[in-house]
Scaffold this motif. Sequence first.
Motif: not given
Length: 338
Positions: A117-120, A125-134, A158-160
């Motif tokens: 849930e934190f990473y979701v 929130k940060n509009n991460w790309t797949s590479r940034q999430l990884e 994280a969930k604001e």
Amino acid sequence: MLINQSVIADIKTIITHSREQVIRAVDHQRTLMYWHIGKRIFEEEQEGKDRADYGTYLTKYVAEELEPEFGSGFSKRQIELFRQFFRVFPIANSLRSQLSWTQYKLLIRIDNQCKREFYVAETIKNNWTSRQLERQVYSSLYERLLLSNDKESVLAVAKEEKLPSDPREIIKDPMVLEFLGLQREASYYEKELETAIITHLQSFLLELGNGFTFAARQKRIHIDGDDFFIDLVCYNRLLNCSVIIEIKTGKLTHQDLGQLQMYVNYYDRVEKLPRENATVGILLCAGKNGSIVKFTLPEGQKQIIASEYQTCLPTEKQLLDEINKEVQNFEKKKEIKQ
């Protein structure tokens, strides 16, 4: 005839935005398709759960029927992934259109629900790309934040659901700077480390945490005839304050902390605007002695943070061992107080 040149720029922006929306919509529909396939396979598997190895046989059979017609995207491995997708995210309405199928494939591997849930939340929130999430998953961002925070606080920020009230809720210790390409064994001066950070500024700001923007490098301050230079100055919009970063490639000393405290005091008294919160100082060092930090700084202070940096990714075991140490220290302190 004169034409306002901004019209072309505006139209290009509209086209680009629309294309991105179409791609996102198509990817979301693909994600929903995979979810429904996973759901149907899971339901069929439950019907035959009394038969040994029925699930393995079922995914193999489905793949053999689909792959010749629809391609390698429906191999046995992919079919098993669809089933796992449904089991990890069993509610269709909870699937977020902001997340791509590639990102969901990363999230499926996370077996801890709070961590997932934190990473979701952070990805959206940060509009991460797949590479940034990884990169954030493999650098154990969640575990590093847990070193100085409780699980509920990390997830709420994280969930604001709450704004960070303590800089430690978004600033990590250790910080992982593997993207700088520095060798662990190599000796290098602070200037070289600073230069490498500036070269990879976007990645560094991502590693720093949410809400950081770059403000200055080698910021000159003048105090009664003496000049001092602050390595890096950032601003954090969530904390609503300036963040001073001093870089030390050696082991932390009490003199380093004293120097950073002086810079923070200067910013608070000279640079800080009335609407801003107290300045935060980060001492980014190669190694630290927790006792030196504890006895150099006032008890309960929140403005100065000493954070170790690492030039390679830590293992999850290393971070979990650190978390367990922190928990044990916390329990000991509770026992002493009681």
